[in-house]
Design a protein around this motif. Sequence first.
Motif, PDB file in Angstrom:
ATOM      1  N   ARG A  58       0.822  -1.213   0.000  1.00 29.24           N
ATOM      2  CA  ARG A  58       0.000   0.000   0.000  1.00 29.24           C
ATOM      3  C   ARG A  58       0.857   1.265   0.000  1.00 29.24           C
ATOM      4  O   ARG A  58       0.382   2.324  -0.388  1.00 29.24           O
ATOM      5  N   ASN A  61       1.669   2.265  -3.924  1.00 25.98           N
ATOM      6  CA  ASN A  61       0.761   3.147  -4.673  1.00 25.98           C
ATOM      7  C   ASN A  61       0.149   4.221  -3.766  1.00 25.98           C
ATOM      8  O   ASN A  61      -0.858   4.822  -4.097  1.00 25.98           O
ATOM      9  N   LEU A  63      -1.504   4.266  -1.044  1.00 25.99           N
ATOM     10  CA  LEU A  63      -2.721   4.170  -0.229  1.00 25.99           C
ATOM     11  C   LEU A  63      -2.341   4.454   1.215  1.00 25.99           C
ATOM     12  O   LEU A  63      -3.167   4.875   2.013  1.00 25.99           O
ATOM     13  N   ARG A  89      -0.919   6.610 -10.041  1.00 27.86           N
ATOM     14  CA  ARG A  89      -1.668   5.393  -9.699  1.00 27.86           C
ATOM     15  C   ARG A  89      -2.261   4.706 -10.917  1.00 27.86           C
ATOM     16  O   ARG A  89      -2.502   3.506 -10.893  1.00 27.86           O
ATOM     17  N   MET A  94      -3.959  -2.589  -8.732  1.00 27.67           N
ATOM     18  CA  MET A  94      -3.912  -3.255  -7.431  1.00 27.67           C
ATOM     19  C   MET A  94      -5.079  -4.220  -7.294  1.00 27.67           C
ATOM     20  O   MET A  94      -6.217  -3.889  -7.629  1.00 27.67           O
ATOM     21  N   PHE A  96      -7.051  -6.627  -4.521  1.00 29.51           N
ATOM     22  CA  PHE A  96      -7.197  -6.729  -3.064  1.00 29.51           C
ATOM     23  C   PHE A  96      -7.664  -8.122  -2.652  1.00 29.51           C
ATOM     24  O   PHE A  96      -8.313  -8.826  -3.425  1.00 29.51           O
TER      25      PHE A  96
ATOM     26  N   ARG B 177      -9.446   4.749  -5.723  1.00 24.27           N
ATOM     27  CA  ARG B 177      -8.215   5.540  -5.697  1.00 24.27           C
ATOM     28  C   ARG B 177      -7.080   4.785  -6.382  1.00 24.27           C
ATOM     29  O   ARG B 177      -6.262   5.374  -7.094  1.00 24.27           O
ATOM     30  N   SER B 178      -7.027   3.457  -6.195  1.00 27.06           N
ATOM     31  CA  SER B 178      -5.932   2.703  -6.796  1.00 27.06           C
ATOM     32  C   SER B 178      -6.055   2.657  -8.317  1.00 27.06           C
ATOM     33  O   SER B 178      -5.093   2.381  -9.019  1.00 27.06           O
ATOM     34  N   GLY B 180      -6.814   5.347  -9.916  1.00 28.46           N
ATOM     35  CA  GLY B 180      -6.442   6.690 -10.357  1.00 28.46           C
ATOM     36  C   GLY B 180      -7.527   7.734 -10.194  1.00 28.46           C
ATOM     37  O   GLY B 180      -7.332   8.887 -10.563  1.00 28.46           O
TER      38      GLY B 180
END
Lengths: 273, 276
Positions: A58, A61, A63, A89, A94, A96, B177-178, B180
């Motif tokens: 995390r 990127n 986070l 980003r 990503m 999860f 957010r990841s 962008g």
Amino acid sequence: MSGVSPTTPTDPPVVQISGLYKSFGTVDVLKGIDLTVREREVVCVIGPSGSGKSTLLRCVNLLERPTQGVVELLGIDVTDPDVDIDRVRTHVGMVFQSFNLFAHHTVMGNLILAQRKVLKRSKAEAEEVAWANLRQVGLEDRATFYPAELSGGQQQRAAIARALSMNPALMLFDEPTSALDPELVGDVLAVMRDLALGGMTMLVVTHEMAFARDVSDRVVFMDDGVIVEEGPAAQVIGSPSTDRARIFLKRVLDPTHIDDSEIGETEPDEPAD
Amino acid sequence: MPTDPNSPALLATRPRMSPRKKAKISQAAQYGVLAIVIVLALKAMDWDKLRTQMFNVNVIASMLDALPRAFANTLLYTICAFAVGLSLGMVLALMKMSSVGPYRWLATAYAEFFRGIPALLVVLSIGFLIPILFGIKLPNMTVKIGIALGLVSAAYVSETLRAGLQAVPRGQVEAARSLGLSQSQAMRSVVVPQAFRIVLPPLTNELILITKDTSFVYLLGLATSEYELTKLGTNALNQASGGLTGVVVVGLVYLIITLPLGHLARRMEKKNARQR
Ligand SMILES: Nc1ncnc2c1ncn2[C@@H]1O[C@H](COP(=O)(O)OP(=O)(O)OP(=O)(O)O)[C@@H](O)[C@H]1O
Ligand SMILES: [Mg+2]
């Protein structure tokens, strides 16, 4: 048993982490991490729960904001406060543990949202990219389904396709199969293996030792916020040189340990006396 | 022959009523009581009185002319109050989630205050006190009741909206957010649409409450053109020998508004439950 995409030290680094520290309040989670992932390289991160693997990912990127240290992505220092992090980003996908598909969109809606809003692609263009990625993960027939209508494995593959639709230079995976029923793990790992074979640069946190052994170029063993061991999979998994790694791997790989945990799950059904 | 008194064989042969039979008898008894009550009520009721006192045709006829107007006014007051409540509630919800302490305290104090006092007092205060204290003349009844009930409603709405926004899992924003999306894009494209679905049923219920609370407007003294349903109904009580017909009629009209809304809220709730 080396990785599928042999890299040389001359390949340009995609991520370069140096002197990375991260603390939450008074809790130090990362305590000086140095790690480089080069183009087309697949690096697996293993280690016990709470060792900081997710936090490391995390921080890549952003986070999480690193407390100290430098994270360079494609040559850009992302910890620089002036960097347009949203822009950066888009180059990092990503995936999860809990999929995190947008619950109010169909699979197709999930795949085109960021393409449209961030990359400003036309609807037709975004859908074309989406279809290609859905084909790659074997979900063409699920485009109109909502996440709640999919199995965990399908959701995770859709999430991978969503990340791929941004044409990332790097893919981060945080225990992508840990939330899945055992029989669904294989499909997701197969998709990841294909990706690796296709030359994607990947940083993967996983407990799937077989995947780490067969697919990764390098395995990183983390414990207590530091990298304890790093090297080819055969070396780190096959013959670890530190006690910490040996103990961890014994617990993960030892079949009697697996038996123990299975007995543990069925225990409540048995009479307590 | 087993000697243990708790052994399965003995338990099975011990005579007792099966749970299924018990449930059947209990249900039959409940139906029986219900039937007796209904029969007694029907026998005791004076049917002529019922017709003249609750469904008096003359009274109904006399109300028909004014009914559409009153119906429209009730809707107008409701919509106005809901608009105020929703806008102010949204501001308060954002204040509650603000990183600035005083904003949070103010919003919380506001909600506590208006949830803790009767809406009737607020209507009276807005209608009479504010014009006297501040020398402001509120232009008309719609504005007065809209503000008064809106102020009360905002207290509830703010809590509903805050809970709705916070019910959207954090992973949804992180995923956005990841990919962008900026914080505000993630808010607009991911959080708000999902929160909207969560808050729609409770907001519909709030609309029902406001519809009923518009009846307080009669406290402020209404011109004939400003009558809403309750005022119309209670006025009709004065008609000789009409009994309760006036309130029965407007009561039914309220139900025409509120029952479909309630049904809608429940349907949306069910749909949400399926999507999660
Ligand atoms: N937002 C946070 N606030 C406070 N502490 C946190 C936060 N995120 C992580 N931590 C702490 O940091 C430590 C490392 O967490 P992290 O999630 O990185 O571990 P992990 O190696 O990914 O573990 P796991 O295998 O269980 O996922 C844990 O002790 C955790 O409690
Ligand atoms: Mg983790």
